[in-house]
Design a protein around this motif. Structure first.
Motif, PDB file in Angstrom:
ATOM      1  N   ILE A  61      -6.422  12.038   6.781  1.00 50.85           N
ATOM      2  CA  ILE A  61      -5.874  12.977   5.805  1.00 50.85           C
ATOM      3  C   ILE A  61      -4.665  13.703   6.380  1.00 50.85           C
ATOM      4  CG2 ILE A  61      -6.345  15.119   4.563  1.00 50.85           C
ATOM      5  CD1 ILE A  61      -9.207  14.153   4.171  1.00 50.85           C
ATOM      6  N   MET A  62      -4.772  14.139   7.644  1.00 51.71           N
ATOM      7  CA  MET A  62      -3.641  14.803   8.281  1.00 51.71           C
ATOM      8  C   MET A  62      -2.433  13.867   8.379  1.00 51.71           C
ATOM      9  SD  MET A  62      -2.235  17.430   9.690  1.00 51.71           S
ATOM     10  CE  MET A  62      -3.465  18.639  10.186  1.00 51.71           C
ATOM     11  N   ALA A  63      -2.680  12.602   8.761  1.00 49.84           N
ATOM     12  CA  ALA A  63      -1.588  11.628   8.850  1.00 49.84           C
ATOM     13  C   ALA A  63      -0.932  11.440   7.494  1.00 49.84           C
ATOM     14  CB  ALA A  63      -2.118  10.299   9.381  1.00 49.84           C
ATOM     15  N   ASP A  64      -1.735  11.452   6.431  1.00 50.17           N
ATOM     16  CA  ASP A  64      -1.197  11.284   5.091  1.00 50.17           C
ATOM     17  C   ASP A  64      -0.362  12.490   4.690  1.00 50.17           C
ATOM     18  OD1 ASP A  64      -1.522   9.514   2.545  1.00 50.17           O
ATOM     19  OD2 ASP A  64      -1.904  11.543   1.816  1.00 50.17           O
ATOM     20  N   GLU A  65      -0.813  13.682   5.048  1.00 47.36           N
ATOM     21  CA  GLU A  65      -0.103  14.901   4.663  1.00 47.36           C
ATOM     22  C   GLU A  65       1.245  15.042   5.363  1.00 47.36           C
ATOM     23  OE1 GLU A  65      -2.876  17.991   5.469  1.00 47.36           O
ATOM     24  OE2 GLU A  65      -3.993  17.715   3.586  1.00 47.36           O
ATOM     25  N   VAL A  66       1.317  14.601   6.623  1.00 46.42           N
ATOM     26  CA  VAL A  66       2.583  14.737   7.368  1.00 46.42           C
ATOM     27  C   VAL A  66       3.423  13.470   7.292  1.00 46.42           C
ATOM     28  CG1 VAL A  66       1.522  16.398   8.935  1.00 46.42           C
ATOM     29  CG2 VAL A  66       1.560  13.976   9.563  1.00 46.42           C
ATOM     30  N   GLY A  67       2.930  12.448   6.599  1.00 49.53           N
ATOM     31  CA  GLY A  67       3.696  11.217   6.438  1.00 49.53           C
ATOM     32  C   GLY A  67       3.733  10.332   7.669  1.00 49.53           C
ATOM     33  N   ALA A  68       2.750  10.465   8.555  1.00 46.30           N
ATOM     34  CA  ALA A  68       2.712   9.649   9.770  1.00 46.30           C
ATOM     35  C   ALA A  68       2.163   8.259   9.443  1.00 46.30           C
ATOM     36  CB  ALA A  68       1.852  10.315  10.834  1.00 46.30           C
ATOM     37  N   THR A  69       2.682   7.255  10.113  1.00 47.11           N
ATOM     38  CA  THR A  69       2.268   5.868   9.891  1.00 47.11           C
ATOM     39  C   THR A  69       1.975   5.181  11.220  1.00 47.11           C
ATOM     40  OG1 THR A  69       4.578   5.151   9.902  1.00 47.11           O
ATOM     41  CG2 THR A  69       3.597   5.641   7.756  1.00 47.11           C
ATOM     42  N   PRO A  70       1.235   4.081  11.190  1.00 49.42           N
ATOM     43  CA  PRO A  70       0.925   3.365  12.437  1.00 49.42           C
ATOM     44  C   PRO A  70       2.189   2.955  13.180  1.00 49.42           C
ATOM     45  CG  PRO A  70      -0.440   2.557  10.649  1.00 49.42           C
ATOM     46  CD  PRO A  70       0.568   3.464  10.020  1.00 49.42           C
ATOM     47  N   ASP A 101     -11.228  13.324  -6.430  1.00 53.45           N
ATOM     48  CA  ASP A 101     -11.068  13.291  -4.974  1.00 53.45           C
ATOM     49  C   ASP A 101      -9.942  12.319  -4.655  1.00 53.45           C
ATOM     50  OD1 ASP A 101     -11.184  13.182  -2.259  1.00 53.45           O
ATOM     51  OD2 ASP A 101     -13.269  12.516  -2.124  1.00 53.45           O
ATOM     52  N   TYR A 102      -8.810  12.848  -4.243  1.00 52.06           N
ATOM     53  CA  TYR A 102      -7.629  12.013  -4.026  1.00 52.06           C
ATOM     54  C   TYR A 102      -7.866  10.950  -2.968  1.00 52.06           C
ATOM     55  CZ  TYR A 102      -2.911  10.682  -2.631  1.00 52.06           C
ATOM     56  OH  TYR A 102      -1.787   9.969  -2.324  1.00 52.06           O
ATOM     57  N   TYR A 103      -8.749  11.243  -2.006  1.00 51.67           N
ATOM     58  CA  TYR A 103      -8.960  10.327  -0.896  1.00 51.67           C
ATOM     59  C   TYR A 103     -10.159   9.398  -1.103  1.00 51.67           C
ATOM     60  CZ  TYR A 103      -5.610  13.395   1.307  1.00 51.67           C
ATOM     61  OH  TYR A 103      -4.477  14.122   1.581  1.00 51.67           O
ATOM     62  N   ALA A 104     -10.770   9.453  -2.283  1.00 51.34           N
ATOM     63  CA  ALA A 104     -11.908   8.579  -2.564  1.00 51.34           C
ATOM     64  C   ALA A 104     -11.478   7.116  -2.547  1.00 51.34           C
ATOM     65  CB  ALA A 104     -12.516   8.924  -3.923  1.00 51.34           C
ATOM     66  N   GLY A 105     -12.273   6.294  -1.894  1.00 53.93           N
ATOM     67  CA  GLY A 105     -12.017   4.858  -1.886  1.00 53.93           C
ATOM     68  C   GLY A 105     -11.011   4.379  -0.863  1.00 53.93           C
ATOM     69  N   ARG A 106     -10.331   5.296  -0.196  1.00 51.65           N
ATOM     70  CA  ARG A 106      -9.348   4.875   0.801  1.00 51.65           C
ATOM     71  C   ARG A 106     -10.061   4.606   2.119  1.00 51.65           C
ATOM     72  NH1 ARG A 106      -4.052   8.580   0.327  1.00 51.65           N
ATOM     73  NH2 ARG A 106      -3.153   6.723   1.333  1.00 51.65           N
ATOM     74  N   LYS A 107      -9.698   3.530   2.747  1.00 48.77           N
ATOM     75  CA  LYS A 107     -10.421   3.066   3.936  1.00 48.77           C
ATOM     76  C   LYS A 107      -9.868   3.720   5.200  1.00 48.77           C
ATOM     77  CE  LYS A 107     -11.587  -1.403   1.894  1.00 48.77           C
ATOM     78  NZ  LYS A 107     -11.489  -2.877   2.018  1.00 48.77           N
ATOM     79  N   ILE A 108     -10.796   4.262   6.007  1.00 46.33           N
ATOM     80  CA  ILE A 108     -10.377   4.849   7.272  1.00 46.33           C
ATOM     81  C   ILE A 108     -10.266   3.764   8.338  1.00 46.33           C
ATOM     82  CG2 ILE A 108     -11.349   7.119   6.748  1.00 46.33           C
ATOM     83  CD1 ILE A 108     -13.780   6.416   8.377  1.00 46.33           C
ATOM     84  N   TYR A 144      -6.808  -3.365  -7.266  1.00 45.96           N
ATOM     85  CA  TYR A 144      -7.253  -3.056  -8.627  1.00 45.96           C
ATOM     86  C   TYR A 144      -8.132  -1.808  -8.633  1.00 45.96           C
ATOM     87  CZ  TYR A 144      -9.844  -3.352 -13.007  1.00 45.96           C
ATOM     88  OH  TYR A 144     -10.420  -3.063 -14.213  1.00 45.96           O
ATOM     89  N   MET A 145      -9.089  -1.742  -7.703  1.00 45.13           N
ATOM     90  CA  MET A 145      -9.984  -0.589  -7.642  1.00 45.13           C
ATOM     91  C   MET A 145      -9.194   0.685  -7.336  1.00 45.13           C
ATOM     92  SD  MET A 145     -12.978  -1.645  -8.418  1.00 45.13           S
ATOM     93  CE  MET A 145     -14.040  -0.311  -7.890  1.00 45.13           C
ATOM     94  N   TYR A 146      -8.218   0.576  -6.459  1.00 49.73           N
ATOM     95  CA  TYR A 146      -7.419   1.742  -6.108  1.00 49.73           C
ATOM     96  C   TYR A 146      -6.603   2.227  -7.307  1.00 49.73           C
ATOM     97  CZ  TYR A 146      -4.014   4.736  -3.779  1.00 49.73           C
ATOM     98  OH  TYR A 146      -3.230   5.801  -3.435  1.00 49.73           O
ATOM     99  N   ASP A 147      -5.970   1.303  -8.019  1.00 48.48           N
ATOM    100  CA  ASP A 147      -5.109   1.665  -9.145  1.00 48.48           C
ATOM    101  C   ASP A 147      -5.891   2.217 -10.332  1.00 48.48           C
ATOM    102  OD1 ASP A 147      -2.921   0.867  -7.689  1.00 48.48           O
ATOM    103  OD2 ASP A 147      -2.842  -1.144  -8.573  1.00 48.48           O
ATOM    104  N   ASN A 148      -7.088   1.689 -10.558  1.00 50.19           N
ATOM    105  CA  ASN A 148      -7.819   2.008 -11.786  1.00 50.19           C
ATOM    106  C   ASN A 148      -8.950   3.008 -11.611  1.00 50.19           C
ATOM    107  OD1 ASN A 148      -6.837  -0.038 -14.051  1.00 50.19           O
ATOM    108  ND2 ASN A 148      -6.892  -1.158 -12.101  1.00 50.19           N
ATOM    109  N   TYR A 149      -9.375   3.247 -10.367  1.00 57.89           N
ATOM    110  CA  TYR A 149     -10.499   4.155 -10.150  1.00 57.89           C
ATOM    111  C   TYR A 149     -10.173   5.248  -9.144  1.00 57.89           C
ATOM    112  CZ  TYR A 149     -13.392   0.863 -12.792  1.00 57.89           C
ATOM    113  OH  TYR A 149     -13.907   0.072 -13.771  1.00 57.89           O
TER     114      TYR A 149
END
Length: 468
Positions: free
Chosen positions: A125-134, A169-176, A158-163
């Motif tokens: 979540i922190m990486a997403d907020e500050v725009g950090a990438t691998p 919860d903005y971070y639901a379904g996103r894989k850590i 499809y699951m990400y776009d439609n659900y």
């Protein structure tokens, strides 16, 4: 009739061609259906649908308890106990049961999994907020594995776009990202963002003492869902979603039970060391309430099936707490009418050695050579190779306690669990109990949200067969 013949005589050419084409199409469909429907190996016989090959497996650390019938409850000569445990013939199906109580080491695996999952989510979540990438060498290495840094499968997209993307919860379904090791050494933190996230997992500096950084165990919460099948069966016609329950609870054992259970008693060393120190790794976990024991079962199922999915293998049956009948049947070890797992009627053998860990004499906890608990694989196992089904720690079962439950429970796989009844049955007696509570038929209870220094648990799994 003449007029009809006239119309047939002068039918337009395009209708004739259309009819011919339709007949050819119908014939083609019929031939195709015949070809598809015919299996060259079944010779037109009813052979059933060929599914995946199934490879049954014996769960690790468990033993098979073969199903059968037995007389559950107290004998008539126990004038007190027979009131809430009258003798009753019941039958239980086969199941697997843990050979030992769940140990500190095994429960720590659960705690560490929850801890690491929460840390990875917060880092992502922190990486997403500050725009950090691998590739940045810092917190970006822990970014979500989504379309920004890893190609999704069509289904995931499809699951990400439609659900997930439209969820509250903005971070639901996103894989850590579980591929990168968590860095616990403060001297090796990669950047300030990483340090900020990790700092949120520890108790504030002003609350720490002896210079120790301590994880804030109140942050270690496990969330899981399950379906209330019994309620669904009784309320047909409602939506499936009406019976899906969600639980979220703190899962770290209550180590203060060693102090609270014994007033005016010095048990601080057990409070400080019992759960986390390696010296007690193979001892049964305590300080776990009934709800936490159920959460452990849900996690164990999730953890095992995640591995099964990675290997493209069938999912295993759920791990769960045993019913009261299953526990008693297993504790008897195949003996028809024994008072204890080893038979009885005595708690010592022919060499004057105690058969279990309990309080043999008034105030003399160490008469059996154990002051508190002993290692989970101590003493001799019963006929089903189950250790410490009497003594050491009492064990949670799935059933609710009611004095008259034996009267109305089924005689086949009896199980009485009223969610509104917070009194849950514990069985087997413990290191601080007298011999009566060690008897396989003795019932006791504790409240579902209560933890004790003398109550643990073990799990079971439904039997589906063994590999030949």
């Amino acid at each position: 009739m003449y007029f009809s013949h006239f119309l047939n005589t002068f039918t337009p050419l395009y209708l004739i061609k259309l009819t011919v084409h339709m007949n050819k199409y119908i014939a083609f469909i019929a031939i195709l259906a015949f070809l598809v429907g015919c299996n060259k190996n079944d010779r037109g016989e009813l052979v059933g649908v060929k599914g995946k090959k199934w490879y049954p497996q014996k769960p690790y650390g468990m033993t098979l308890v073969p199903g059968g019938s037995f007389i559950m409850g107290k004998s008539d000569d126990d004038f007190v106990g027979v009131n809430d445990a009258p003798p009753k013939t019941v039958t239980v199906r086969s199941f697997y049961m843990d050979e030992t109580e769940i140990t500190n080491s095994e429960y720590r695996q659960f705690v560490y999994w929850v801890r690491d999952s929460i840390v990875r989510l917060r880092l992502a979540i922190m990486a997403d907020e500050v725009g950090a990438t691998p590739g940045d060498g810092g917190i970006g290495e822990f970014a979500f594995l989504d379309q920004e840094n890893e190609e999704m499968t069509p289904y995931d997209q499809y699951m990400y776009d439609n659900y997930y993307s439209i969820s509250e919860d903005y971070y639901a379904g996103r894989k850590i990202n579980k591929r990168v090791d968590i860095i616990w050494d403060t001297s090796k933190y990669p950047d300030e963002y990483y340090a900020e996230v990790m700092d949120t997992m520890y108790i504030p500096i002003e609350e720490a003492y002896n210079g120790q950084r301590t994880i804030d165990v109140s942050k270690l919460k496990f969330q899981y869902t399950y379906m209330d099948i019994e309620a669904a069966a009784r309320n047909k016609g409602k939506r499936r979603s009406d019976f899906i329950k969600q639980e979220e609870l703190e899962i770290y054992p209550d180590t203060t039970v060693w102090i609270r259970d014994f007033n005016y008693s010095y048990n601080e060393p057990m409070h400080n060391d019992y759960f986390w120190h390696e010296a007690y790794g193979d001892y049964p976990v305590v300080g776990v309430n009934w709800k936490q024991a159920k959460a452990f079962c849900a996690w164990r199922t999730l953890y095992k099936n995640a591995y099964q999915k990675s290997k493209k293998q069938n999912f295993v049956n759920s791990f769960r707490l045993p019913s009261e009948a299953e526990w008693e049947y297993a504790a008897r070890g195949g003996l028809e009418s024994g008072s204890y797992p080893w038979g009885g009627p005595y708690t010592i053998d022919d060499r004057a050695c105690f058969m279990a860990n309990f309080k043999p004499l008034r105030g003399d906890y160490a008469a059996d050579d154990a002051l508190y608990t002993v290692e989970a694989r101590s003493y001799e196992p019963n006929g089903y190779n189950l250790y410490n089904m009497a003594g050491n720690v009492s064990e949670w079962v799935a059933s609710s306690y009611a004095p008259d439950s034996y009267e109305y429970s089924s005689s086949m796989n009896p199980s009485v669990n009223d969610e509104e009844n917070m009194r849950k049955v514990v069985r087997g007696g413990s290191w601080k109990d007298v011999a009566y509570f060690l008897q396989v038929s003795t019932r006791d209870y504790e409240y579902a949200d209560s933890a004790r220094s003398y109550i643990g648990f073990r799990t079971v799994q439904d039997y589906m067969g063994v590999e030949n």
